[in-house]
Design an enzyme around this catalytic site. Structure first.
Site, PDB file in Angstrom:
ATOM      1  N   GLU A  46     -39.909 -50.813 -11.173  1.00  0.00           N
ATOM      2  CA  GLU A  46     -40.000 -50.007 -12.532  1.00  0.00           C
ATOM      3  C   GLU A  46     -41.793 -49.762 -12.279  1.00  0.00           C
ATOM      4  O   GLU A  46     -42.454 -50.459 -11.965  1.00  0.00           O
ATOM      5  CB  GLU A  46     -39.774 -51.069 -13.607  1.00  0.00           C
ATOM      6  CG  GLU A  46     -40.251 -50.421 -14.999  1.00  0.00           C
ATOM      7  CD  GLU A  46     -40.089 -51.526 -16.125  1.00  0.00           C
ATOM      8  OE1 GLU A  46     -40.327 -52.715 -15.639  1.00  0.00           O
ATOM      9  OE2 GLU A  46     -39.672 -51.053 -17.376  1.00  0.00           O
ATOM     10  N   ASN A 106     -39.327 -43.916 -19.812  1.00  0.00           N
ATOM     11  CA  ASN A 106     -39.401 -45.101 -18.728  1.00  0.00           C
ATOM     12  C   ASN A 106     -38.442 -44.707 -17.849  1.00  0.00           C
ATOM     13  O   ASN A 106     -37.285 -44.986 -18.034  1.00  0.00           O
ATOM     14  CB  ASN A 106     -39.531 -46.420 -19.183  1.00  0.00           C
ATOM     15  CG  ASN A 106     -39.843 -47.612 -18.338  1.00  0.00           C
ATOM     16  OD1 ASN A 106     -39.895 -47.313 -17.005  1.00  0.00           O
ATOM     17  ND2 ASN A 106     -40.046 -48.746 -18.492  1.00  0.00           N
ATOM     18  N   LYS A 123     -34.918 -45.294 -19.339  1.00  0.00           N
ATOM     19  CA  LYS A 123     -34.547 -46.708 -19.695  1.00  0.00           C
ATOM     20  C   LYS A 123     -33.948 -46.673 -21.056  1.00  0.00           C
ATOM     21  O   LYS A 123     -34.702 -46.366 -21.932  1.00  0.00           O
ATOM     22  CB  LYS A 123     -35.749 -47.614 -19.638  1.00  0.00           C
ATOM     23  CG  LYS A 123     -35.697 -49.259 -19.847  1.00  0.00           C
ATOM     24  CD  LYS A 123     -36.974 -49.721 -19.536  1.00  0.00           C
ATOM     25  CE  LYS A 123     -36.900 -51.240 -19.915  1.00  0.00           C
ATOM     26  NZ  LYS A 123     -38.074 -51.949 -19.454  1.00  0.00           N
ATOM     27  N   GLU A 142     -43.828 -51.460 -25.203  1.00  0.00           N
ATOM     28  CA  GLU A 142     -42.715 -50.504 -24.577  1.00  0.00           C
ATOM     29  C   GLU A 142     -42.391 -49.491 -25.651  1.00  0.00           C
ATOM     30  O   GLU A 142     -42.121 -48.311 -25.821  1.00  0.00           O
ATOM     31  CB  GLU A 142     -41.792 -50.931 -23.961  1.00  0.00           C
ATOM     32  CG  GLU A 142     -42.073 -51.155 -22.413  1.00  0.00           C
ATOM     33  CD  GLU A 142     -40.954 -51.678 -21.448  1.00  0.00           C
ATOM     34  OE1 GLU A 142     -40.084 -50.593 -21.150  1.00  0.00           O
ATOM     35  OE2 GLU A 142     -40.834 -52.760 -21.136  1.00  0.00           O
ATOM     36  N   CYS A 168     -35.122 -52.665 -15.523  1.00  0.00           N
ATOM     37  CA  CYS A 168     -35.770 -53.974 -16.249  1.00  0.00           C
ATOM     38  C   CYS A 168     -35.142 -54.779 -16.921  1.00  0.00           C
ATOM     39  O   CYS A 168     -34.056 -55.249 -16.891  1.00  0.00           O
ATOM     40  CB  CYS A 168     -37.326 -53.915 -16.513  1.00  0.00           C
ATOM     41  SG  CYS A 168     -38.033 -55.579 -16.678  1.00  0.00           S
ATOM     42  N   ASN A 193     -40.584 -55.342 -14.146  1.00  0.00           N
ATOM     43  CA  ASN A 193     -42.055 -55.763 -14.528  1.00  0.00           C
ATOM     44  C   ASN A 193     -41.694 -57.057 -15.424  1.00  0.00           C
ATOM     45  O   ASN A 193     -41.623 -56.673 -16.605  1.00  0.00           O
ATOM     46  CB  ASN A 193     -42.792 -54.711 -14.968  1.00  0.00           C
ATOM     47  CG  ASN A 193     -43.501 -54.065 -14.112  1.00  0.00           C
ATOM     48  OD1 ASN A 193     -44.439 -53.867 -13.576  1.00  0.00           O
ATOM     49  ND2 ASN A 193     -42.597 -52.763 -13.827  1.00  0.00           N
TER      50      ASN A 193
HETATM   51  N1  CDV Z   1     -40.163 -54.353 -18.379  1.00  0.00           N
HETATM   52  C1  CDV Z   1     -39.438 -55.005 -19.141  1.00  0.00           C
HETATM   53  O1  CDV Z   1     -38.453 -54.342 -19.619  1.00  0.00           O
HETATM   54  N2  CDV Z   1     -39.826 -56.457 -19.233  1.00  0.00           N
HETATM   55  C2  CDV Z   1     -38.788 -57.304 -19.984  1.00  0.00           C
HETATM   56  C3  CDV Z   1     -39.771 -58.450 -20.262  1.00  0.00           C
HETATM   57  C4  CDV Z   1     -40.620 -58.077 -21.510  1.00  0.00           C
HETATM   58  C5  CDV Z   1     -38.799 -59.470 -21.101  1.00  0.00           C
HETATM   59  C6  CDV Z   1     -37.817 -57.892 -19.153  1.00  0.00           C
HETATM   60  O2  CDV Z   1     -36.659 -57.889 -19.439  1.00  0.00           O
HETATM   61  O3  CDV Z   1     -38.009 -58.454 -17.924  1.00  0.00           O
END
Ligand code: CDV
Length: 308
Positions: A46, A106, A123, A142, A168, A193
């Site tokens: 990501e 995203n 996303k 975000e 993510c 991330n």
């Molecule tokens: N980039 C993300 O979506 N990170 C989230 C954190 C913030 C919990 C994740 O689900 O890994």
């Protein structure tokens, strides 16, 4: 019968000051390594081109826009597309997208082996908050910088395989995988991330965070009989640690390959997509076994309603 060697190209930390050109060089080095190991496809994380900027609170739109791409490929990423085409390797990576009409997402894209973009995902599940939160030791903004994705969860037949993407936090939601599963998905690629732990954060251990990532990716794979590739951006970005733990999971939910560092690291596994068929025809034969008359709450409500 389609067999592909799929590589996960975990990226180590990208500092705020590191240029996209420098990151693209790192991505190309991993691509070259993947080629030397016979990879057909490489999956990057990501927001692969920059530091994880949503941790920084910004108000000035020009300052925010610096982190977004207005076209893809662009001057900074063209060398990556060129090398992927030369090596005949399909790629997928995430980046921050600003559309021509001023929307911010995203995003991730996937290419075929000629480096043509064949699919785009934005996303859907955006974690964090939109305003500066004094209570938090670290911000996760975000919801400030991105709109929820407007494209839904789609699949593409790419290089003979039904592929879908998520990003993510999406991996923590079974809805993500099931909507892809209902379209026959055989490969789900997911960059992430995920903050790791440091001395200022809660006692919640890194082990637990890695376990939850594995659990989500393995469950999504097994319950939809699909390969899943989860790829981290890891390491310490300007004092903000991100966990590694990139994995390639088979349709039975077993981990085929796992990253062991928090740096640029390639993992690779041979994926025989015939193996998706067994689960899809037996325990997860959706047509025969799903009881949609009992699933209404999944799409008609968001929060919990306690009626007892
Ligand atoms: N980039 C993300 O979506 N990170 C989230 C954190 C913030 C919990 C994740 O689900 O890994």
């Amino acid at each position: 019968m389609t067999v592909m060697k799929i590589a996960g190209a975990q990226l180590g930390a990208i500092q705020k000051a590191e240029s996209r050109e420098s990151v693209v060089k790192r991505m190309i080095a991993l691509l070259d390594e993947a080629a030397s190991k016979g990879a057909d496809m490489v999956v990057y994380p990501e927001l692969a081109l920059t530091t994880f900027f949503p941790r920084w609170y910004m108000e000035d739109q020009a300052e925010i826009d610096v982190w977004f791409e207005t076209e893809m490929p662009n001057a900074a990423t063209q060398p990556l597309f060129d090398r992927a085409r030369a090596l005949s390797i399909a790629i997928t990576f995430g980046y921050a997208e600003k559309t021509p009409d001023g929307h911010y997402f995203n995003t991730s894209i996937v290419t075929d082996r000629q480096a043509n973009i064949v699919g785009k995902y934005r996303k859907v599940h955006l974690p964090g908050h939109s305003e500066y939160d004094m209570e938090r030791a670290f911000q996760h903004l975000e919801k400030r910088y991105f709109e929820p994705g407007d494209l839904g969860f789609n699949v593409w037949r790419n290089e003979g395989v039904i592929m879908g993407m998520a990003i993510c936090n999406d991996r923590r939601w079974p809805e993500t995988f099931r909507v892809l599963g209902l379209q026959g998905v055989e490969l789900v690629t997911i960059g992430y991330n995920t903050p790791s732990v440091n001395s200022q954060m809660s006692a919640e251990g890194l082990e637990k965070r890695l376990f939850h990532s594995d659990l989500s990716l393995q469950a999504g794979a097994y319950q939809n009989s699909t390969y899943v590739v989860g790829v981290a951006k890891a390491g310490n970005e300007d004092g903000h640690p991100l966990m590694g733990g990139s994995i390639i999971v088979d349709p039975d939910g077993f981990v085929l390959a796992r990253a062991v560092t928090e740096e640029d690291e390639l993992i690779i596994a041979e994926c025989d997509f015939e193996k998706c068929a067994f689960g899809k025809k037996t325990i997860f034969d959706f047509e025969r076994h799903r009881r949609i008359e009992h699933y209404g709450r999944i799409t008609s409500q968001t929060g919990v309603i306690v009626e007892v």
